[in-house]
Design an enzyme around this catalytic site. Structure first.
Site, PDB file in Angstrom:
ATOM      1  N   TYR A   1      -6.567  -3.264 -18.557  1.00  0.00           N
ATOM      2  CA  TYR A   1      -7.975  -3.635 -18.388  1.00  0.00           C
ATOM      3  C   TYR A   1      -8.860  -2.961 -19.432  1.00  0.00           C
ATOM      4  O   TYR A   1     -10.030  -3.245 -19.536  1.00  0.00           O
ATOM      5  CB  TYR A   1      -8.469  -3.300 -16.975  1.00  0.00           C
ATOM      6  CG  TYR A   1      -7.630  -3.907 -15.862  1.00  0.00           C
ATOM      7  CD1 TYR A   1      -6.748  -4.950 -16.112  1.00  0.00           C
ATOM      8  CD2 TYR A   1      -7.717  -3.442 -14.570  1.00  0.00           C
ATOM      9  CE1 TYR A   1      -5.968  -5.507 -15.109  1.00  0.00           C
ATOM     10  CE2 TYR A   1      -6.948  -3.998 -13.549  1.00  0.00           C
ATOM     11  CZ  TYR A   1      -6.073  -5.022 -13.830  1.00  0.00           C
ATOM     12  OH  TYR A   1      -5.314  -5.559 -12.825  1.00  0.00           O
TER      13      TYR A   1
ATOM     14  N   HIS B   1       3.176  -2.921 -13.855  1.00  0.00           N
ATOM     15  CA  HIS B   1       2.262  -4.046 -13.641  1.00  0.00           C
ATOM     16  C   HIS B   1       2.969  -5.351 -13.262  1.00  0.00           C
ATOM     17  O   HIS B   1       2.473  -6.144 -12.471  1.00  0.00           O
ATOM     18  CB  HIS B   1       1.426  -4.271 -14.902  1.00  0.00           C
ATOM     19  CG  HIS B   1       0.087  -4.876 -14.641  1.00  0.00           C
ATOM     20  ND1 HIS B   1      -1.014  -4.612 -15.405  1.00  0.00           N
ATOM     21  CD2 HIS B   1      -0.345  -5.721 -13.703  1.00  0.00           C
ATOM     22  CE1 HIS B   1      -2.052  -5.275 -14.944  1.00  0.00           C
ATOM     23  NE2 HIS B   1      -1.667  -5.967 -13.909  1.00  0.00           N
TER      24      HIS B   1
END
Ligand SMILES: NC(=O)c1ccc[n+]([C@@H]2O[C@H](COP(=O)([O-])OP(=O)(O)OC[C@H]3O[C@@H](n4cnc5c(N)ncnc54)[C@H](OP(=O)(O)O)[C@@H]3O)[C@@H](O)[C@H]2O)c1
Length: 293
Positions: free
Chosen positions: A62, A125
Site C-alpha cells: 500500500y 499477502h
C-alpha cells in the site's frame, strides 16, 4: 475460531486471542488505497475516536507504511496521550513471495519504515510465487518472529490447499491468521470451517463489500430494522461471525460510524438471511479461487 474476551459480549474494546496466545482487537482500520495524507489523517482520527485501534492495518504493497507509522508515533507522543505502543496493534504484509533472503529484507524494511519497533501481525499477502517461495517466505517470517521483529504471523488469501501445504511442511509456527475477503456476498464457508478446525483466526478484508452492495434490499431492510446504516450491518455481521474486521475509510465521520456498532445485535434469522446472499462476489482480486495460485 478466535476466543472472545471474557464476557463474550462484543464491545468497542473486544479482542480475540490468537492460537499463539497474542491478543488481537476485533475491529480495526484498514488503510488500503489511501494516499500518505489520507492514511495519516485516517489513522489519527481513528486513534482519537479511541478505536481500540489498537489495530491498524497497513501493507508493503500500500506504500503507506511510513505515513501510517508516523501518524501512530505522533499520536503516541502527543501530550496526555492515554495509550502507549503496547496498546497499538499494527499489521503489515509481505508483498511478494520471493524466497528467504528477500523476505527477510522486506520485513526489516517494513519494521524500519513504520518506526514502531516491531510489527504486531505480519502476513504473507497472497499465495502467488509457487510452493518453494511460499515455504521459504514462511521460514523467514518464522525467523523474524523468533527475533521479535514480528509478534504474530499469518497468511492472506490462502485457500485450504495453501494452508495444508504449509502445515504439511511441519513449520515451527503454524499461521495464526488467514485474511480473506469475507462478507455476506462472499461467504467461503468451507474455507472458514477449515480455518476454524485448524485454529486459524479469520480476518476479513472488504467487510463493506468495498461499497458495492449498500443498496441491496436485504442490507437496507436490516439497516432499517436495527436503526443502523448498511455499513454498520455489514460490520456487525462480520464481527458476529467471529471475524477480525478491518473496514477502510478516509472519512472521519465514517470511521466513527464504523466503530459505532455495539448498540445493536443481529439475531439468528438476520444472520441466516445475510448468509443466504452468497454469490461468490469478487470485489478486488481472488487468489483463493485462482487455480494458478
Ligand atoms: N489481503 C488483501 O488482499 C486485501 C485486499 C483488499 C483489502 N484489504 C484490507 O482490508 C481493508 C478493508 O477492505 P477494503 O478497503 O478493500 O474495502 P471495505 O472496507 O469493504 O470498503 C471500503 C469502501 O467503503 C467505503 N466506506 C467505508 N465506510 C463507509 C460507511 N460507513 N458508509 C459508506 N461507505 C463507507 C469507503 O469509502 P471512504 O474511504 O470514502 O469512506 C471505501 O469505498 C483494506 O483497507 C485493507 O487493509 C486486504
Amino acid at each position: 475460531m478466535p476466543a472472545n474476551d471474557a464476557t463474550d459480549k462484543l464491545h468497542f474494546g473486544s479482542y480475540a486471542t490468537l492460537s499463539d496466545g497474542n491478543r488481537i482487537p476485533r475491529l480495526g482500520l484498514g488503510v488500503y488505497e489511501m494516499s500518505d495524507q489520507e492514511a495519516s489523517r485516517a489513522v489519527t482520527w481513528a486513534l482519537q475516536a479511541g478505536y481500540l485501534l489498537e489495530y491498524i492495518y497497513s501493507a508493503e504493497w500500500y506504500y503507506n507504511e511510513q505515513s501510517v507509522g508516523s501518524a501512530i508515533s505522533r499520536f503516541l507522543a502527543s501530550p496526555g496521550c492515554p495509550i502507549s505502543r503496547g496498546d497499538i496493534f499494527y499489521c503489515s504484509k509481505l508483498q511478494s513471495n520471493n524466497g528467504y533472503h528477500a523476505t527477510k529484507r522486506s520485513i526489516a524494511e517494513s519494521v524500519k519504515k513504520c518506526g514502531l519497533g516491531y510489527i504486531d501481525l505480519y502476513l504473507i499477502h497472497s499465495p502467488y510465487g509457487g510452493r518453494d517461495n511460499r515455504l521459504e517466505s514462511w521460514r523467514a517470517i518464522q525467523k523474524a518472529k523468533d527475533q521479535g521483529l514480528v509478534k504474530s504471523i499469518g497468511v492472506s488469501n490462502y485457500a485450504e490447499r495453501h494452508i495444508q501445504e504449509l502445515l504439511d511442511s511441519n513449520p515451527k509456527y503454524p499461521p495464526a491468521v488467514n485474511q480473506c475477503d469475507l462478507h455476506p456476498f462472499m461467504a467461503r464457508l468451507k474455507l472458514v470451517e477449515y480455518c476454524r478446525a485448524n485454529s486459524i483466526a479469520l480476518e476479513c478484508w472488504g467487510p463493506l463489500v468495498r461499497a458495492e452492495r449498500f443498496d441491496h434490499p436485504t442490507i437496507k431492510e436490516l439497516a432499517s430494522k436495527h436503526s443502523a446504516t448498511p455499513a454498520q450491518v455489514l460490520i456487525r455481521f462480520s464481527l458476529q461471525r467471529g471475524y477480525i474486521t478491518i473496514p477502510k475509510s478516509v472519512s472521519q465521520h465514517r470511521i466513527i460510524e464504523n466503530a459505532n456498532v455495539f448498540a445493536f445485535e443481529l439475531d439468528r434469522a438476520d444472520m441466516d438471511h445475510l448468509l443466504d446472499l452468497d454469490e461468490y462476489l469478487v470485489t478486488d482480486w481472488d487468489p483463493i479461487g485462482d487455480p494458478a495460485a
